[in-house]
Motif scaffolding. Structure first.
Motif, PDB file in Angstrom:
ATOM      1  N   ASP A   1      15.529   0.703   2.407  1.00 58.82           N
ATOM      2  CA  ASP A   1      14.633   1.982   1.902  1.00 58.82           C
ATOM      3  C   ASP A   1      13.518   1.392   1.809  1.00 58.82           C
ATOM      4  O   ASP A   1      12.809   1.815   0.771  1.00 58.82           O
ATOM      5  CB  ASP A   1      15.441   2.857   0.978  1.00 58.82           C
ATOM      6  N   LYS A   2      12.802   0.418   2.475  1.00 61.13           N
ATOM      7  CA  LYS A   2      11.569  -0.093   1.948  1.00 61.13           C
ATOM      8  C   LYS A   2      10.274   1.002   2.001  1.00 61.13           C
ATOM      9  O   LYS A   2       9.351   0.880   1.518  1.00 61.13           O
ATOM     10  CB  LYS A   2      11.033  -1.282   2.903  1.00 61.13           C
ATOM     11  N   GLY A   3      10.596   2.034   2.772  1.00 55.59           N
ATOM     12  CA  GLY A   3       9.400   3.097   2.955  1.00 55.59           C
ATOM     13  C   GLY A   3       9.528   3.832   1.669  1.00 55.59           C
ATOM     14  O   GLY A   3       8.425   4.397   1.430  1.00 55.59           O
ATOM     15  N   SER A   4      10.281   3.651   0.645  1.00 53.31           N
ATOM     16  CA  SER A   4      10.297   4.534  -0.842  1.00 53.31           C
ATOM     17  C   SER A   4       9.266   3.590  -1.629  1.00 53.31           C
ATOM     18  O   SER A   4       8.814   3.796  -2.732  1.00 53.31           O
ATOM     19  CB  SER A   4      11.552   4.394  -1.355  1.00 53.31           C
ATOM     20  N   ILE A   5       8.905   2.189  -1.253  1.00 51.65           N
ATOM     21  CA  ILE A   5       8.317   1.300  -1.987  1.00 51.65           C
ATOM     22  C   ILE A   5       6.568   1.743  -1.849  1.00 51.65           C
ATOM     23  O   ILE A   5       5.949   1.957  -0.920  1.00 51.65           O
ATOM     24  CB  ILE A   5       8.309  -0.117  -1.482  1.00 51.65           C
ATOM     25  N   PRO A   6       5.798   2.240  -3.230  1.00 50.45           N
ATOM     26  CA  PRO A   6       4.492   2.728  -3.225  1.00 50.45           C
ATOM     27  C   PRO A   6       3.705   1.403  -2.542  1.00 50.45           C
ATOM     28  O   PRO A   6       3.920   0.286  -3.087  1.00 50.45           O
ATOM     29  CB  PRO A   6       4.331   2.981  -4.361  1.00 50.45           C
ATOM     30  N   ALA A   7       2.555   1.593  -1.605  1.00 52.63           N
ATOM     31  CA  ALA A   7       1.913   0.438  -1.030  1.00 52.63           C
ATOM     32  C   ALA A   7       1.252  -0.149  -2.444  1.00 52.63           C
ATOM     33  O   ALA A   7       0.811  -1.399  -2.199  1.00 52.63           O
ATOM     34  CB  ALA A   7       0.927   0.963  -0.239  1.00 52.63           C
ATOM     35  N   HIS A   8       0.686   0.534  -3.511  1.00 54.74           N
ATOM     36  CA  HIS A   8       0.003   0.064  -4.432  1.00 54.74           C
ATOM     37  C   HIS A   8       0.777  -0.983  -5.283  1.00 54.74           C
ATOM     38  O   HIS A   8       0.247  -1.912  -5.974  1.00 54.74           O
ATOM     39  CB  HIS A   8      -0.601   1.099  -5.241  1.00 54.74           C
ATOM     40  N   LEU A   9       2.017  -1.137  -4.923  1.00 54.34           N
ATOM     41  CA  LEU A   9       2.888  -2.105  -5.597  1.00 54.34           C
ATOM     42  C   LEU A   9       2.898  -3.712  -4.781  1.00 54.34           C
ATOM     43  O   LEU A   9       3.276  -4.661  -5.341  1.00 54.34           O
ATOM     44  CB  LEU A   9       4.128  -1.623  -5.822  1.00 54.34           C
ATOM     45  N   LEU A  10       2.478  -3.328  -3.646  1.00 53.15           N
ATOM     46  CA  LEU A  10       2.420  -4.613  -2.584  1.00 53.15           C
ATOM     47  C   LEU A  10       1.497  -5.424  -2.221  1.00 53.15           C
ATOM     48  O   LEU A  10       0.104  -4.621  -2.263  1.00 53.15           O
ATOM     49  CB  LEU A  10       3.175  -4.102  -1.410  1.00 53.15           C
ATOM     50  N   LEU A  11       1.400  -6.811  -1.894  1.00 52.75           N
ATOM     51  CA  LEU A  11       0.524  -7.503  -1.680  1.00 52.75           C
ATOM     52  C   LEU A  11      -0.128  -6.650  -0.265  1.00 52.75           C
ATOM     53  O   LEU A  11       0.857  -6.578   0.499  1.00 52.75           O
ATOM     54  CB  LEU A  11       0.549  -9.122  -1.642  1.00 52.75           C
ATOM     55  N   PRO A  12      -1.293  -6.796   0.081  1.00 51.55           N
ATOM     56  CA  PRO A  12      -1.603  -6.346   1.250  1.00 51.55           C
ATOM     57  C   PRO A  12      -1.123  -7.460   2.426  1.00 51.55           C
ATOM     58  O   PRO A  12      -1.075  -8.627   2.187  1.00 51.55           O
ATOM     59  CB  PRO A  12      -3.318  -6.326   1.596  1.00 51.55           C
TER      60      PRO A  12
END
Length: 182
Positions: A170-181
């Motif tokens: 369920d990686k799609g649930s991870i908000p992009a603002h928490l991840l390194l680009p």
């Protein structure tokens, strides 16, 4: 014959090996069916049940009249199966032997599908958050049930490298603002 001095015949020794293999396989399947939650933190009752399981499994593997020789054979068989499983896990086909990490929370949002897949309830997640020193949901980056049954709590603040999350469901649930680009 010499094996009578050991308290076990070659045929009985073979039955110990087959019983050990059967119990190992059954235990593996049952743990997979129970899910990673079965490996997570245990209550006092869980520990008592594990001790009882060990007693029952030992009797099944060793047979009606346990002997030292049967115990050594059973122990050697279990260790050999454990080693074989570890070797198989390293192969491409061995991926089915390993559980995948399950996303339980993304930011301050509980991932309901992850809780269902892990067979745990929100209160258990909150317990793990408290153990990790989380005082407020705004501090939570990700909460992940690991294949070992442990729960990882990643705090907000530093961006998370997506490589660390490669096998998570369920990686799609991870908000992009928490991840390194990337």
């Amino acid at each position: 014959m010499w094996w009578h001095n050991l308290g076990i015949t070659p045929l009985e020794g073979l039955w110990v090996v087959l019983s050990a293999f059967g119990i190992y396989a059954a235990f593996f399947v049952l743990i997979r069916l129970a899910g990673q939650r079965a490996l997570a933190s245990w209550s006092t009752m869980d520990k008592a049940i594990v001790i009882a399981f060990g007693s029952v499994l030992g009797r099944v593997v060793l047979g009606y009249t346990p002997t030292l020789a049967a115990g050594v054979i059973a122990l050697a068989t279990m260790f050999a199966l454990f080693r074989l499983e570890a070797l198989l896990r390293r192969t491409r086909r061995g991926a089915y032997l390993s559980s995948t990490p399950i996303l339980l929370m993304a930011g301050d949002q509980v991932v309901a599908s992850g809780l269902r897949a892990a067979r745990i309830v929100e209160d258990e997640v909150y317990f793990k958050l408290r153990q990790a020193g989380i005082r407020n949901f705004s501090e939570v980056g990700l909460v992940i049930l690991e294949p070992t049954g442990d729960v990882s709590v990643l705090r907000r603040g530093e961006l998370i490298d997506p490589v660390l999350l490669s096998r998570i469901t369920d990686k799609g649930s991870i908000p992009a603002h928490l991840l390194l680009p990337g």
